[in-house]
Scaffold this motif. Sequence first.
Motif, PDB file in Angstrom:
ATOM      1  N   ALA A 131       0.825  -1.206   0.000  1.00  0.00           N
ATOM      2  CA  ALA A 131       0.000   0.000   0.000  1.00  0.00           C
ATOM      3  C   ALA A 131       0.862   1.260   0.000  1.00  0.00           C
ATOM      4  N   LEU A 132       1.967   1.231   0.728  1.00  0.00           N
ATOM      5  CA  LEU A 132       2.880   2.374   0.746  1.00  0.00           C
ATOM      6  C   LEU A 132       3.487   2.629  -0.625  1.00  0.00           C
ATOM      7  N   ALA A 133       3.868   1.542  -1.305  1.00  0.00           N
ATOM      8  CA  ALA A 133       4.443   1.692  -2.642  1.00  0.00           C
ATOM      9  C   ALA A 133       3.427   2.294  -3.605  1.00  0.00           C
ATOM     10  N   LYS A 134       2.197   1.825  -3.545  1.00  0.00           N
ATOM     11  CA  LYS A 134       1.163   2.358  -4.431  1.00  0.00           C
ATOM     12  C   LYS A 134       0.826   3.811  -4.100  1.00  0.00           C
ATOM     13  N   LYS A 135       0.937   4.176  -2.816  1.00  0.00           N
ATOM     14  CA  LYS A 135       0.644   5.549  -2.403  1.00  0.00           C
ATOM     15  C   LYS A 135       1.644   6.536  -2.986  1.00  0.00           C
ATOM     16  N   ALA A 136       2.838   6.043  -3.318  1.00  0.00           N
ATOM     17  CA  ALA A 136       3.873   6.929  -3.849  1.00  0.00           C
ATOM     18  C   ALA A 136       3.449   7.601  -5.147  1.00  0.00           C
TER      19      ALA A 136
ATOM     20  N   SER B   2      -3.869   7.299   7.599  1.00  0.00           N
ATOM     21  CA  SER B   2      -5.028   6.501   8.009  1.00  0.00           C
ATOM     22  C   SER B   2      -5.387   5.420   7.002  1.00  0.00           C
ATOM     23  N   ASP B   3      -5.234   5.703   5.703  1.00  0.00           N
ATOM     24  CA  ASP B   3      -5.567   4.682   4.712  1.00  0.00           C
ATOM     25  C   ASP B   3      -4.606   3.503   4.776  1.00  0.00           C
ATOM     26  N   ILE B   4      -3.361   3.751   5.140  1.00  0.00           N
ATOM     27  CA  ILE B   4      -2.377   2.680   5.303  1.00  0.00           C
ATOM     28  C   ILE B   4      -2.560   1.992   6.654  1.00  0.00           C
TER      29      ILE B   4
END
Length: 209
Positions: free
Chosen positions: A176-181, A196-198
């Motif tokens: 999820a962190l990678a996609k948030k980038a 919060s989404d992570i």
Amino acid sequence: MVPLVKALKEEVLPLIHVVLEPKRFLSLHQQPVSTFPRQQARAKEAKWIPPDLHSFKTNFDGAMFTDTGKASLGVVIQDHAGEIITAFSEKIPQPPSVTYLELLAARGVAIFVHKVGLQDSILEGDSEIVINSLQKGDMFQSAYGHLFKDTLFYVHSLRSFSFSHSYRKGNSVPDALAKKASFCSNLTVWMEYVPSDINTFVLADKPSS
């Protein structure tokens, strides 16, 4: 010691700018522990498995954005209770393959763990090819050899470590962190929390009391 920028070669990861606060934090929380075997930990399960007491687990993943010609890395360090120590997501130029990307993530994690002063960690990713190769040491002569050598150079500076494979469901936070980038600046770092989404994924993985 190989300078960070030199070690990262053309795929430079500017992690040197974000290591000071995590290092101070870890100096307060890290305690001496007996070393664990340098082998695959309890990994092949769907859910994230916490490390032993006073130990840390560093999960990593990569994501490709072919429409923009970019890729990204997601990394999270957690303790035995599933609490966030530090996390980051970062955009990088798109590498030539997914395997190359996962090895870039593994190398970036090894450097980051070393620079923040972590002494004991399980390094866990969901690429079985990459994790198996790091465990067996059979990529030195491949096209990925320089990434492989850099990764092992830095993890061997730790007091104890192991490489562990996890299925994607057990690696949901760095995924999820990678996609948030894709929605963030080139490098975003969080200390002791994630957005919060992570955090939804973090809470789903937390061990039962």
